[in-house]
Design an enzyme around this catalytic site. Structure first.
Site, PDB file in Angstrom:
ATOM      1  N   ASP A  26      26.474  36.682  81.379  1.00  0.00           N
ATOM      2  CA  ASP A  26      26.632  36.452  80.164  1.00  0.00           C
ATOM      3  C   ASP A  26      27.162  34.564  79.917  1.00  0.00           C
ATOM      4  O   ASP A  26      26.701  34.245  79.099  1.00  0.00           O
ATOM      5  CB  ASP A  26      28.120  37.150  79.400  1.00  0.00           C
ATOM      6  CG  ASP A  26      29.256  37.337  80.541  1.00  0.00           C
ATOM      7  OD1 ASP A  26      29.114  36.799  81.514  1.00  0.00           O
ATOM      8  OD2 ASP A  26      30.237  37.623  79.974  1.00  0.00           O
ATOM      9  N   ASP A  78      14.757  39.294  83.386  1.00  0.00           N
ATOM     10  CA  ASP A  78      13.807  39.520  82.594  1.00  0.00           C
ATOM     11  C   ASP A  78      14.154  38.683  81.071  1.00  0.00           C
ATOM     12  O   ASP A  78      13.866  38.221  80.171  1.00  0.00           O
ATOM     13  CB  ASP A  78      13.631  40.994  82.086  1.00  0.00           C
ATOM     14  CG  ASP A  78      12.917  41.421  80.898  1.00  0.00           C
ATOM     15  OD1 ASP A  78      11.673  40.786  80.713  1.00  0.00           O
ATOM     16  OD2 ASP A  78      13.309  42.179  80.134  1.00  0.00           O
TER      17      ASP A  78
HETATM   18  C1  IPM Z   1       8.238  40.770  81.455  1.00  0.00           C
HETATM   19  C2  IPM Z   1       8.060  41.869  80.443  1.00  0.00           C
HETATM   20  C3  IPM Z   1       8.070  43.477  81.318  1.00  0.00           C
HETATM   21  C4  IPM Z   1       9.317  43.508  81.957  1.00  0.00           C
HETATM   22  C5  IPM Z   1       7.954  44.632  80.239  1.00  0.00           C
HETATM   23  C6  IPM Z   1       6.412  44.342  79.242  1.00  0.00           C
HETATM   24  C7  IPM Z   1       8.042  45.861  80.692  1.00  0.00           C
HETATM   25  O1  IPM Z   1       9.100  41.809  79.571  1.00  0.00           O
HETATM   26  O2  IPM Z   1       7.237  40.826  82.529  1.00  0.00           O
HETATM   27  O3  IPM Z   1       9.058  40.122  81.522  1.00  0.00           O
HETATM   28  O4  IPM Z   1      10.430  43.870  81.524  1.00  0.00           O
HETATM   29  O5  IPM Z   1       9.479  43.259  83.065  1.00  0.00           O
HETATM   30 MG    MG Z   2      10.339  40.216  79.566  1.00  0.00          MG
END
Ligand code: IPM
Ligand code: MG
Length: 384
Positions: free
Chosen positions: A224, A248
């Protein structure tokens, strides 16, 4: 010399950006004297429509047989039904997990000409050059169980599992340390150790690996707080290493620094070597952007720069990688922009293919004076 690359155009803007990236890599081949043998694989929503699965085993195997995989994007509203058993994103997990691509490298730097495209103040963006190393084959994305259930009272419950083994943590952390060595020697390990057991193990493993890299300065940061510092003082970061879901989220946040989500490339690497480098999968971090698909509006830079990473990591072609990066920078210097970026004062707003032409034109000029660099042995110095 002939290299073998398997493309996965996928859905939405995927086919357009992959077409752009292919043209750039072929142009590199012409400039530097190598050929590319292309194979095209079907994955994502288009594979669901055609074969009933997000990717067929034989296509995963065909990808594994190439020197590298070059992927556009998968997914779209047509396949978004939350009750569907088959989803386009399963193709990504089959490739990442199935091919052991545990480390996802997401470099973020700011081209000076794009500073006005970022909502952040210019002075915050000065000196931003960071690399997010996202763990890619464990954590919540792969933990089981992951399902919806009914309890005894008929209430719906859903469960996801966040699990990490020390081996899964150690290998990605080691790679992040090595990468930090080729850069500014600062590593930030991002976790949520004040809440999660998996994060406390993560922290312990980082501390265990740390003595092997006495020249790298290590900091632990809670996710965070990291999210806050990424916009407050982004230039302070060098390499960040973190688990799958945190990586992500933080990488989308970090794309704001570069001016647009369309700018960022990525490389997913594992342990397997090819004749020329490390086997990997290369894709822009943006998604399939169905709202602009098929309209020549997508920013191809994330894909083109992913192509540069492919050249560097999987093919050992530092010459071509550097030429691509320089050509993109020069196109931006010259005022070329795509629609997602703020137009330059007297520059041109170009479509996907015209911007790609602008990069290819400049490839000729930057490629001319440069000599091929030696192929990387382990981690290329200054790898981005
Ligand atoms: C990424 C994308 C993917 C993930 C999705 C499309 C599943 O957001 O490559 O960052 O979450 O890994
Ligand atoms: Mg992503």
């Amino acid at each position: 010399m002939t290299y073998r690359i398997a493309t996965i155009p996928g859905d939405g803007v995927g086919p357009e950006v992959i077409a752009a990236g292919r043209r750039v890599l072929d142009a590199c081949g012409a400039a530097f004297g190598f050929a590319i043998e292309w194979a095209e694989l079907v994955a994502g929503g288009i594979a669901i429509d055609t074969y009933g699965v997000a990717i067929r085993d034989e296509d995963v195997a065909a990808g594994a047989a190439a020197d590298a995989i070059y992927l556009g994007a998968v997914g779209g509203p047509r396949w978004d039904d939350p009750n569907a058993a088959v989803r386009p994103e399963q193709a990504l997990f089959a490739l990442r997990g199935g091919l052991g691509l545990f480390a996802n490298l997401r470099p973020v730097s700011v081209h000076p000409a794009l500073v006005p495209s970022s909502p952040l103040r210019a002075e915050l963006l000065e000196g931003v050059d960071l690399l997010i190393v996202r763990e890619l084959t464990a954590g919540l994305y792969f933990g089981r169980p992951s399902e919806e259930r009914r309890d005894d009272e008929g209430q719906r419950h859903a469960v996801d599992t966040l699990t990490y083994s020390e081996r899964e943590i150690r290998r990605v952390v080691r790679l992040a340390f090595e990468l930090a060595r080729g850069r500014r020697r600062r590593l930030t390990s991002v976790d949520k150790a004040n809440v999660l057991a998996s994060s406390r193990l993560w922290r312990k493993v980082v501390e265990e690996v740390r003595p092997d890299f006495p020249d790298v300065a290590v900091a632990h940061q809670l996710v965070d707080s990291c999210a806050m510092f990424l916009v407050k003082s982004p230039a302070a970061f060098d390499v960040l290493v973190t688990e799958n879901l945190f990586g992500d989220i933080l990488s989308d946040e970090a794309s704001v620094l570069a001016g647009s989500l369309g700018m960022l490339p990525s490389a997913s690497l594992g342990e397997r070597r090819t004749d020329h480098g490390i086997f990997g999968l290369y894709e822009p971090i943006h998604g399939s952007a169905p709202d602009i698909a098929g309209r020549d509006l997508a920013n191809p830079i994330g894909t083109i720069l992913s192509g540069a990473m492919l050249m560097r990591w999987s093919l050992g072609r530092e010459d071509a990688a550097a030429a691509i990066e320089a050509a993109v920078a020069r196109a931006l210097d010259d005022g070329c922009r795509t629609a997602d970026l703020l137009p330059a004062a007297d520059g041109a707003v170009l479509g996907t293919q015209a911007f790609t032409d602008a990069v290819i034109e400049r490839l000729g000029t930057v490629a001319g004076g440069e000599r091929p660099a030696p192929a990387p042995t382990t981690v290329p110095k200054g790898a981005r």
